[in-house]
Design a protein around this motif. Structure first.
Motif, PDB file in Angstrom:
ATOM      1  N   SER A  81     -10.040   4.853   3.451  1.00  0.00           N
ATOM      2  CA  SER A  81      -9.467   6.141   3.851  1.00  0.00           C
ATOM      3  C   SER A  81      -9.012   6.040   5.295  1.00  0.00           C
ATOM      4  O   SER A  81      -9.771   5.576   6.158  1.00  0.00           O
ATOM      5  N   ARG A 113      -4.965   2.660  -1.872  1.00  0.00           N
ATOM      6  CA  ARG A 113      -5.323   2.013  -3.125  1.00  0.00           C
ATOM      7  C   ARG A 113      -5.300   0.490  -2.978  1.00  0.00           C
ATOM      8  O   ARG A 113      -4.800  -0.042  -1.988  1.00  0.00           O
ATOM      9  N   GLY A 114      -5.813  -0.205  -3.976  1.00  0.00           N
ATOM     10  CA  GLY A 114      -5.708  -1.653  -4.017  1.00  0.00           C
ATOM     11  C   GLY A 114      -6.987  -2.372  -3.638  1.00  0.00           C
ATOM     12  O   GLY A 114      -8.076  -1.782  -3.584  1.00  0.00           O
ATOM     13  N   ARG A 122       0.284   7.878  -3.622  1.00  0.00           N
ATOM     14  CA  ARG A 122       0.628   9.052  -4.424  1.00  0.00           C
ATOM     15  C   ARG A 122       0.324  10.335  -3.655  1.00  0.00           C
ATOM     16  O   ARG A 122      -0.482  10.342  -2.718  1.00  0.00           O
ATOM     17  N   ASP A 181      -3.184  11.236  -3.271  1.00  0.00           N
ATOM     18  CA  ASP A 181      -4.003  10.405  -2.385  1.00  0.00           C
ATOM     19  C   ASP A 181      -4.137  11.003  -0.988  1.00  0.00           C
ATOM     20  O   ASP A 181      -4.950  10.536  -0.191  1.00  0.00           O
ATOM     21  N   GLU A 224       0.828  -1.212   0.000  1.00  0.00           N
ATOM     22  CA  GLU A 224       0.000   0.000   0.000  1.00  0.00           C
ATOM     23  C   GLU A 224       0.860   1.258   0.000  1.00  0.00           C
ATOM     24  O   GLU A 224       0.519   2.257  -0.648  1.00  0.00           O
ATOM     25  N   THR A 275       2.510   2.149  -3.556  1.00  0.00           N
ATOM     26  CA  THR A 275       1.657   2.710  -4.609  1.00  0.00           C
ATOM     27  C   THR A 275       0.982   4.021  -4.189  1.00  0.00           C
ATOM     28  O   THR A 275       0.199   4.574  -4.965  1.00  0.00           O
ATOM     29  N   ALA A 332      -9.094  -0.962  -0.538  1.00  0.00           N
ATOM     30  CA  ALA A 332      -9.180   0.491  -0.621  1.00  0.00           C
ATOM     31  C   ALA A 332      -9.981   1.043   0.555  1.00  0.00           C
ATOM     32  O   ALA A 332     -11.037   0.523   0.910  1.00  0.00           O
TER      33      ALA A 332
END
Length: 355
Positions: A245, A239-240, A222, A225, A217, A220, A243
């Motif tokens: 928050s 992500r992934g 960014r 994000d 995690e 990847t 997913a």
């Protein structure tokens, strides 16, 4: 192709430093390049190296001899070698592992029954299970799991029979860092020689200790994000497959902001999407040794333990961590031990408990 003289009869293995120059010469690249580290997996170079590896692996199979039951192996040896060749191992380690496992179950079954040596008679689901549950009963759970998986996969390939798999017992999570160790890791980050290295370390620490992200995690994640909430809070959109928050713990917000001081999209520099996600992180940590070894699983353990200490419900912790509630319970030993004195009023009903 020039003949390479070997000091020992083993296939070229780039993880062995003595083999790297030979492998690099065959692959047409530097001994320190990624093609050597990745065992020549790039298509153009792999065509050059594959015949050499295949020849060496086949020689290892032909010369294999078990440490015990050698008299029985004189009879079953040709069958064992044929089965391992049919499995088409691609590395020396895989060939040796297959030889050991196939030899073990073949000698065991042949000596006890004198059966015909065929894949159907040796590699049936019931026999694999019985072999693992009796002969290997004192081996580690992970070895028994691997044996069941590897022999089962081989049985399915050769006979078409579907086989069962053992459930690998979950290893206990690694212990969190102490406060002193976290301070040492922060000092390591500050002392790194380049701004790029400092940003990478800031990414690892802020997203590991601050949000409990896994290596896959983090690698990847960014810049886009990360959401800014007010002046003091940041939320990372993971992500992934899991997913979600995750709000970042405030003591790591400033470090995360330092990680975001780049024009690149990826927060961790140096990830090639064809690589195994954890490899660039492991390479970075190896290239920048620290007094306290940075380990993302320990950072994640501390993050989960902190949430437990804050009395956050297990269901919410599981949601934030991307796991199930049962997994959260495995971190209880690392949380602060509750005392009756601290919760006496809640237990007796004097202090209301809100849900």
């Amino acid at each position: 192709m020039p003949e390479i003289m070997r000091r020992r009869d083993t296939p070229i293995d780039p993880r062995n430093g003595a083999d790297r120059e030979d492998f690099a010469r065959l692959a047409g690249c530097s001994p320190h390049s990624q093609c050597v580290i990745n065992n020549g997996k790039r298509p153009g170079r792999n065509e050059t190296v594959r015949p050499v590896l295949a020849q060496k692996i086949d020689a290892a199979i032909e010369k294999y001899m078990p440490d015990k039951n050698r008299l029985a192996f004189e009879t079953v040896g040709p069958f064992v070698r044929e089965i391992v060749r049919m499995a088409e191992p691609t590395t020396y380690d895989n060939a040796r592992r297959l030889l050991s496992m196939v030899c073990g179950i073949t000698i065991w079954q042949w000596m006890r029954s004198g059966c015909e040596l065929t894949p159907e008679r040796i590699l049936s689901d019931n026999l694999i299970a019985k072999y693992v549950d009796t002969v290997l009963i004192n081996h580690s759970p992970s070895y028994r799991f691997d044996t069941t998986r590897i022999l089962g996969t081989l049985a399915t390939k050769l006979t078409g029979e579907r086989t069962h798999r053992l459930t690998l017992p979950a290893a206990p999570p690694l212990a969190p860092y102490t406060s002193a160790e976290l301070a040492e890791l922060n000092s390591w980050r500050l002392g790194l020689p380049t701004s790029l290295a400092k940003r990478n370390a800031a990414t690892l620490l802020s997203l590991g200790a601050g949000a409990g992200l896994t290596p896959a995690e983090i690698i990847t994640a960014r810049r886009e994000d990360v959401s800014v909430v007010g002046d003091d809070d940041r939320v990372i959109a993971v992500r992934g497959d899991r997913a979600r928050s995750v709000p970042v713990r405030r003591e790591w917000v400033r470090v995360l902001d330092l990680a975001r001081t780049t024009d690149e999209s990826l927060l961790f520099h140096g990830y090639d999407f064809e690589e195994y996600p954890a490899r660039p992180i492991a390479s970075f940590i190896s290239a920048h040794p620290a007094k306290v070894q940075p380990t993302l699983t320990r950072l994640r353990s501390g993050w989960i333990a902190n949430l437990i200490d804050a009395n956050i419900p297990d269901g919410l912790i599981a949601e934030l961590a991307g796991v199930d509630v049962v997994t959260v319970a495995r971190y209880y030993p690392y949380a602060r031990q509750a005392t009756l004195e601290a919760h006496f009023d809640a237990v007796t009903g004097i202090q209301a408990v809100t849900r």
